[in-house]
Scaffold this active site. Structure first.
Site, PDB file in Angstrom:
ATOM      1  N   HIS A 122     167.031 -45.109  -4.501  1.00 54.11           N
ATOM      2  CA  HIS A 122     166.987 -46.551  -4.211  1.00 54.11           C
ATOM      3  C   HIS A 122     166.449 -47.322  -5.389  1.00 54.11           C
ATOM      4  CE1 HIS A 122     166.575 -46.451   0.445  1.00 54.11           C
ATOM      5  NE2 HIS A 122     167.439 -45.561   0.007  1.00 54.11           N
ATOM      6  N   ARG A 147     171.562 -46.574  -5.150  1.00 52.64           N
ATOM      7  CA  ARG A 147     171.715 -47.706  -4.228  1.00 52.64           C
ATOM      8  C   ARG A 147     171.001 -48.901  -4.834  1.00 52.64           C
ATOM      9  NH1 ARG A 147     169.133 -48.653   1.807  1.00 52.64           N
ATOM     10  NH2 ARG A 147     167.512 -49.667   0.593  1.00 52.64           N
ATOM     11  N   TYR A 159     164.604 -57.397   3.377  1.00 50.50           N
ATOM     12  CA  TYR A 159     164.426 -56.013   3.809  1.00 50.50           C
ATOM     13  C   TYR A 159     165.019 -55.064   2.760  1.00 50.50           C
ATOM     14  CZ  TYR A 159     164.546 -51.938   6.845  1.00 50.50           C
ATOM     15  OH  TYR A 159     164.350 -50.694   7.389  1.00 50.50           O
ATOM     16  N   ASP A 210     173.420 -51.431   0.604  1.00 50.86           N
ATOM     17  CA  ASP A 210     173.141 -51.395   2.042  1.00 50.86           C
ATOM     18  C   ASP A 210     173.070 -52.823   2.571  1.00 50.86           C
ATOM     19  OD1 ASP A 210     172.310 -50.817   4.585  1.00 50.86           O
ATOM     20  OD2 ASP A 210     170.729 -49.420   3.990  1.00 50.86           O
ATOM     21  N   HIS A 212     172.549 -53.469   5.771  1.00 51.63           N
ATOM     22  CA  HIS A 212     171.597 -53.434   6.895  1.00 51.63           C
ATOM     23  C   HIS A 212     172.097 -54.187   8.126  1.00 51.63           C
ATOM     24  CE1 HIS A 212     168.548 -51.268   4.711  1.00 51.63           C
ATOM     25  NE2 HIS A 212     168.555 -52.158   3.741  1.00 51.63           N
ATOM     26  N   GLU A 236     177.244 -50.113   2.870  1.00 53.47           N
ATOM     27  CA  GLU A 236     176.638 -49.441   4.041  1.00 53.47           C
ATOM     28  C   GLU A 236     176.302 -50.430   5.156  1.00 53.47           C
ATOM     29  OE1 GLU A 236     173.515 -46.849   2.850  1.00 53.47           O
ATOM     30  OE2 GLU A 236     172.312 -47.240   4.632  1.00 53.47           O
ATOM     31  N   GLU A 262     173.399 -44.414  10.344  1.00 57.05           N
ATOM     32  CA  GLU A 262     171.994 -43.995  10.391  1.00 57.05           C
ATOM     33  C   GLU A 262     171.351 -44.257  11.745  1.00 57.05           C
ATOM     34  OE1 GLU A 262     170.630 -46.417   7.026  1.00 57.05           O
ATOM     35  OE2 GLU A 262     169.359 -47.524   8.405  1.00 57.05           O
ATOM     36  N   ARG A 283     176.964 -41.421   8.154  1.00 55.43           N
ATOM     37  CA  ARG A 283     175.592 -41.257   7.650  1.00 55.43           C
ATOM     38  C   ARG A 283     174.625 -40.773   8.729  1.00 55.43           C
ATOM     39  NH1 ARG A 283     172.760 -44.879   6.003  1.00 55.43           N
ATOM     40  NH2 ARG A 283     171.749 -43.596   4.443  1.00 55.43           N
ATOM     41  N   HIS A 312     171.608 -40.110   5.983  1.00 57.51           N
ATOM     42  CA  HIS A 312     170.402 -40.922   5.845  1.00 57.51           C
ATOM     43  C   HIS A 312     169.253 -40.008   5.399  1.00 57.51           C
ATOM     44  CE1 HIS A 312     167.502 -43.631   8.412  1.00 57.51           C
ATOM     45  NE2 HIS A 312     167.528 -44.039   7.163  1.00 57.51           N
ATOM     46  N   ASP A 316     161.210 -42.164   6.421  1.00 56.64           N
ATOM     47  CA  ASP A 316     160.831 -41.884   7.812  1.00 56.64           C
ATOM     48  C   ASP A 316     161.484 -40.607   8.342  1.00 56.64           C
ATOM     49  OD1 ASP A 316     162.886 -44.063   7.432  1.00 56.64           O
ATOM     50  OD2 ASP A 316     163.306 -43.632   9.533  1.00 56.64           O
ATOM     51  N   GLU A 339     171.211 -39.198   0.847  1.00 56.13           N
ATOM     52  CA  GLU A 339     170.174 -40.152   0.424  1.00 56.13           C
ATOM     53  C   GLU A 339     168.865 -39.390   0.176  1.00 56.13           C
ATOM     54  OE1 GLU A 339     169.179 -43.004   3.463  1.00 56.13           O
ATOM     55  OE2 GLU A 339     168.149 -44.318   2.043  1.00 56.13           O
ATOM     56  N   TRP A 402     168.842 -57.192  12.548  1.00 56.87           N
ATOM     57  CA  TRP A 402     167.947 -56.534  11.586  1.00 56.87           C
ATOM     58  C   TRP A 402     167.407 -57.502  10.556  1.00 56.87           C
ATOM     59  CZ3 TRP A 402     171.647 -53.191  13.684  1.00 56.87           C
ATOM     60  CH2 TRP A 402     171.099 -52.075  14.346  1.00 56.87           C
TER      61      TRP A 402
HETATM   62  O1  KDG Z   1     163.864 -46.380   9.756  1.00 61.68           O
HETATM   63  C1  KDG Z   1     164.806 -47.220   9.196  1.00 61.68           C
HETATM   64  C2  KDG Z   1     164.960 -46.933   7.705  1.00 61.68           C
HETATM   65  O2  KDG Z   1     165.051 -45.581   7.465  1.00 61.68           O
HETATM   66  C3  KDG Z   1     166.198 -47.586   7.191  1.00 61.68           C
HETATM   67  O3  KDG Z   1     166.174 -48.951   7.433  1.00 61.68           O
HETATM   68  C4  KDG Z   1     166.399 -47.351   5.724  1.00 61.68           C
HETATM   69  O4  KDG Z   1     168.550 -48.389   5.821  1.00 61.68           O
HETATM   70  C5  KDG Z   1     167.831 -47.494   5.378  1.00 61.68           C
HETATM   71  C6  KDG Z   1     168.410 -46.503   4.501  1.00 61.68           C
HETATM   72  O5  KDG Z   1     169.627 -46.531   4.335  1.00 61.68           O
HETATM   73  O6  KDG Z   1     167.666 -45.678   3.981  1.00 61.68           O
HETATM   74 MG    MG Z   2     170.643 -47.930   5.524  1.00 62.55          MG
END
Ligand code: KDG
Ligand code: MG
Length: 402
Positions: A122, A147, A159, A210, A212, A236, A262, A283, A312, A316, A339, A402
């Site tokens: 990223h 990314r 975000y 991304d 989102h 994405e 994801e 993903r 993904h 997290d 990723e 989001w």
């Molecule tokens: O928990 C949500 C995140 O992992 C996510 O928003 C991150 O979009 C994301 C990504 O592609 O890693």
């Molecule tokens: Mg994503």
């Protein structure tokens, strides 16, 4: 061999993780990731209160039967909480099987289809100049895919763009942080970012972006079209994905490849997207899509329809999930990209692992099982901290996607 203990370990070494440890009467144990960002304790309770009691005494080698038992036996099918819990158990059972067989899990999945797992990192920065520095950093580290996310002029925060670079964490507050969003400002800005990145880094670096889930299908179609000159590897999550028909409209207008998945948790979330070839990359992940067994089912369907994997791999998803993902990534025929958002030192210390990064690739461990462990004493030193993902509002205050 029987299961004698199922432990649910909640720990927060810089962020929250939920891990299942399944222990057998012969002392062999397996691990599974059950982390659901911002909803961790719901999965921990599902596992402790509803799953652990029914696993005691079961044969850990009955992986498929246990999956079906938990999925069909609950009566209430699908959903992120249920599927993350099932995923964790499934992953732990594959780990045990590998340890018992004396083989890394990828060999049980059919063996290697490639020498390494190509990853993307990223690069994010408030301005285009900032992000160019970040892309260069990844290129120097050997990454073949990056990314790219930037702030949007006129918006205070976005975000996916943070002050921390390698280890940024989107779940930043107990009560969700609120960002203000403007589709007009965003669509006007993004093409100029990729024009600069392409001009600086040439035509062969794989670039991803991304969205989102923030656009409508026709807005996403416009974005895809405006990015065509910069030949992205994927755009994405262009739209919220509950409505699979939305992707058909995007597809009719642009050749920019589409990645999604994801937040999906079963094959039923993407079956039409795959079967009708409305996407290019799926993903879904081990932890949120039912474990190694179910994710392989999704990837097999995708392989029939020219869709590649792009799992993904944000922070997290714990090192246990990453280890499991790498075994699948290296084995399946239709791997696309993985990723790789690195974990912090504290996370890596709690989850010692044998996978490693070298020259743009991740490599799964060669040790039996998944090749990842948990230091339970260290984990106990990091108690759970409530943390939520942020929320978007439009400039007039309306809650946005989001
Ligand atoms: O928990 C949500 C995140 O992992 C996510 O928003 C991150 O979009 C994301 C990504 O592609 O890693
Ligand atoms: Mg994503």
């Amino acid at each position: 061999m029987n299961i004698v203990d199922v432990r649910v370990i909640v720990t927060c070494p810089d962020r929250n993780f939920v891990t299942v440890k399944i222990v057998t009467d012969e002392g062999v144990y397996g691990l599974g990731d059950a982390t659901l960002n911002g909803r961790e304790l719901a999965v921990a309770s599902y596992l402790r209160d509803h799953v652990a009691p029914v696993l005691i005494g079961r044969d850990p080698s009955r992986i498929e039967d246990t999956w079906q038992y938990l999925y069909k036996g609950a009566y209430w099918r699908r959903g992120p909480v249920t599927m993350s819990a099932i995923a964790a158990v499934d992953t732990a059972l594959w780990d045990i099987l590998g340890k018992v067989a004396g083989l890394p899990v990828y060999k049980l999945l059919g063996g290697r289809s490639r020498e390494g797992v190509t990853v993307y990192g990223h690069a994010n920065g408030e301005t285009v100049d900032d992000v160019l520095v970040e892309v260069a950093r990844y290129v120097e580290m050997g990454y073949r895919a990056v990314r790219v996310q930037t702030g949007v002029p006129g918006l205070a925060s976005t975000y996916g763009v943070s002050h921390d670079k390698m280890f940024y964490e989107p779940a930043d507050a107990a009560v969700p942080t609120e960002n203000v969003w403007s589709t007009e400002r965003y669509l006007a800005h993004v093409p100029s970012v990729f024009a600069r990145v392409r001009a600086e880094f040439g035509p062969t670096l794989r670039l991803l972006h991304d969205v989102h889930h923030r656009l409508t299908p026709i807005e996403a179609a416009r974005l895809g079209k405006s990015l065509e000159p910069y030949a992205l590897t994927w755009m994405e999550d262009p739209v919220p994905a509950e409505l699979q028909d939305g992707f058909r409209l995007i597809r009719q207008h642009t050749t920019t490849p589409i990645a999604v998945g994801e937040v999906f948790n079963t094959i039923w979330d993407c079956e039409r997207l795959i079967r009708e070839q409305l996407i290019d990359y799926i993903r879904t992940t081990v932890v949120h899509a039912g474990g190694i067994s179910h994710l392989r089912r999704i990837f097999d369907l995708a392989a029939l329809h020219h869709v590649r994997s792009g799992s993904h791999g944000a922070t997290d998803l714990s090192p246990v999930c990453m280890a499991a993902a790498l075994h699948l990534d290296v084995a399946i025929p239709n791997f696309g990209l993985q990723e790789y958002m690195r974990h912090t030192e504290a996370t890596d210390a709690v989850f010692p692992h044998g996978y490693h990064y070298a020259g743009g690739y991740l490599h799964p461990a060669e040790t039996p099982g998944l090749g990842v462990d948990i230091d339970e004493e260290l984990a106990a030193q990091y108690p759970y901290r409530p943390a939520s993902l942020p929320l978007n509002r439009l400039e007039d205050g309306t809650v946005h996607s989001w």
